[in-house]
Design an enzyme around this catalytic site. Sequence first.
Site, PDB file in Angstrom:
ATOM      1  CD  GLU A 247      -2.998  -1.056   2.251  1.00 43.09           C
ATOM      2  OE1 GLU A 247      -3.806  -0.114   2.337  1.00 43.09           O
ATOM      3  OE2 GLU A 247      -2.956  -1.971   3.087  1.00 43.09           O
ATOM      4  CG  HIS A 263       7.494 -28.157   6.151  1.00 45.47           C
ATOM      5  ND1 HIS A 263       7.988 -29.398   6.468  1.00 45.47           N
ATOM      6  CD2 HIS A 263       7.715 -27.377   7.242  1.00 45.47           C
ATOM      7  CE1 HIS A 263       8.457 -29.396   7.703  1.00 45.47           C
ATOM      8  NE2 HIS A 263       8.309 -28.173   8.194  1.00 45.47           N
ATOM      9  CE  LYS A 355     -12.490  -0.239   1.256  1.00 48.99           C
ATOM     10  NZ  LYS A 355     -12.062   0.484   2.453  1.00 48.99           N
TER      11      LYS A 355
HETATM   12  C1  F6R Z   1      -6.227   1.710   3.900  1.00 47.93           C
HETATM   13  C2  F6R Z   1      -6.125   0.340   4.329  1.00 47.93           C
HETATM   14  C3  F6R Z   1      -7.229  -0.623   3.973  1.00 47.93           C
HETATM   15  C4  F6R Z   1      -8.477  -0.446   4.862  1.00 47.93           C
HETATM   16  C5  F6R Z   1      -9.550  -1.457   4.489  1.00 47.93           C
HETATM   17  C6  F6R Z   1     -10.769  -1.421   5.410  1.00 47.93           C
HETATM   18  O1  F6R Z   1      -5.213   2.463   4.485  1.00 47.93           O
HETATM   19  O2  F6R Z   1      -5.193  -0.015   4.961  1.00 47.93           O
HETATM   20  O3  F6R Z   1      -6.691  -1.908   4.103  1.00 47.93           O
HETATM   21  O4  F6R Z   1      -8.104  -0.609   6.215  1.00 47.93           O
HETATM   22  O5  F6R Z   1      -9.952  -1.243   3.173  1.00 47.93           O
HETATM   23  O6  F6R Z   1     -11.233  -0.132   5.621  1.00 47.93           O
HETATM   24  P1  F6R Z   1     -11.544   0.332   7.121  1.00 47.93           P
HETATM   25  O7  F6R Z   1     -10.259   0.183   7.866  1.00 47.93           O
HETATM   26  O8  F6R Z   1     -11.995   1.749   7.046  1.00 47.93           O
HETATM   27  O9  F6R Z   1     -12.604  -0.612   7.621  1.00 47.93           O
END
Ligand code: F6R
Length: 363
Positions: A247, A263, A355
């Site tokens: 990320e 393994h 998303k």
């Molecule tokens: C963004 C990140 C993502 C979010 C994940 C869930 O920095 O690390 O992995 O954590 O998409 O979103 P939240 O944490 O808001 O539930």
Amino acid sequence: MTSGHDPGGGDALKAAEEGRDPQRMLDAVLSLPEHCRRGYAVGRETPGLPSGDGVTTITVYGMGGSGVSGDLVRSLFRERLAIPIDVVKGPVLPEYCQKDTLVVCSSYSGETAETLSCFEEAARRGCRALAISTGGTLAARAEEASIPLVRIPAEVPVPRAALGFLAFGLLGALEAIGIVPPLESEVQHTVRVLADLAGGFRPDADGVTGNRAAALAESIGDRHPVIWGADGIGAVAAGRWKTQMNENAKVAAWASVLPELDHNEVVGWSAGQGERFFVIALRHEEEHPDVAARFPVSLQIASESGAGHEEVHAEGASPLARLLSLIMTGDATSVYLAYLRGVDPTPIEAIDRIKAALAEEGG
Ligand code: F6R
């Protein structure tokens, strides 16, 4: 140690000075000790926490940066608690989650679809639920259902930079519920260890050779990081390094765990295969001796296949401090690697895109 780069960290520091971090991810990483201290206080002081009496299982639910706190707590306590701790990162709440299960739903934004649906299901089944969030829909639904909320501050740009708040908020709440033992002195020690480490990861730390994270980023250079850790806290740290490399530095990276990798994965490190990879072995003093003995020979095999490699050793005198010290070193290294690669560590366009596409499909 094999590296085609200057191990002094000079290029990464120079990039940092050139301001490649408009949303200041490095500052967020270096604030980890303070986030841990404050998160723990918020968790302990959360009003209306459920009783721990008769709890038979703990399930921590959360995706991405918000799920790591579950991995962390599980690795620290699974060998010390009489009840199992499960971490779920998928859309279905397991059937065993019923009224004697403590279900913790963790979402920094409070808007993650999977976490919201599991929260609803936990509330419907009458589980002893707990929410951890900065606000959003999760906080609103918790309030409607009179479910306690560990409300952490919304002061970092992205969830993964809130690990100190999320994980230590959870630890503080579990302590207050009576599930884990008092942790105050361990938390204070961890905060001190992290504060010392943070000093060494600043761009102005004691010249270029003094900044271990910048130097490591240069050692990795344009290779793909492969992170190894020993089962337990080493594995959790390795997983976090991997996702931070993905990320923050926007590189494909992988994590695996000893002894399991001995393994299967080791066979893949055959002649020439390692050339595009850099293995970072995360080590700590409490590795099981049988696992510790595997590192040198496993690294030797990776090295013979052409991979660069380096070991990173944990700091601190407790499992909590050791785990967090490994995590913070990885977080800082991933930011310096982003600087070296000329990418902004904060945006996560691919996650946002997925998303948005799913939200559109859902109507
Ligand atoms: C963004 C990140 C993502 C979010 C994940 C869930 O920095 O690390 O992995 O954590 O998409 O979103 P939240 O944490 O808001 O539930």
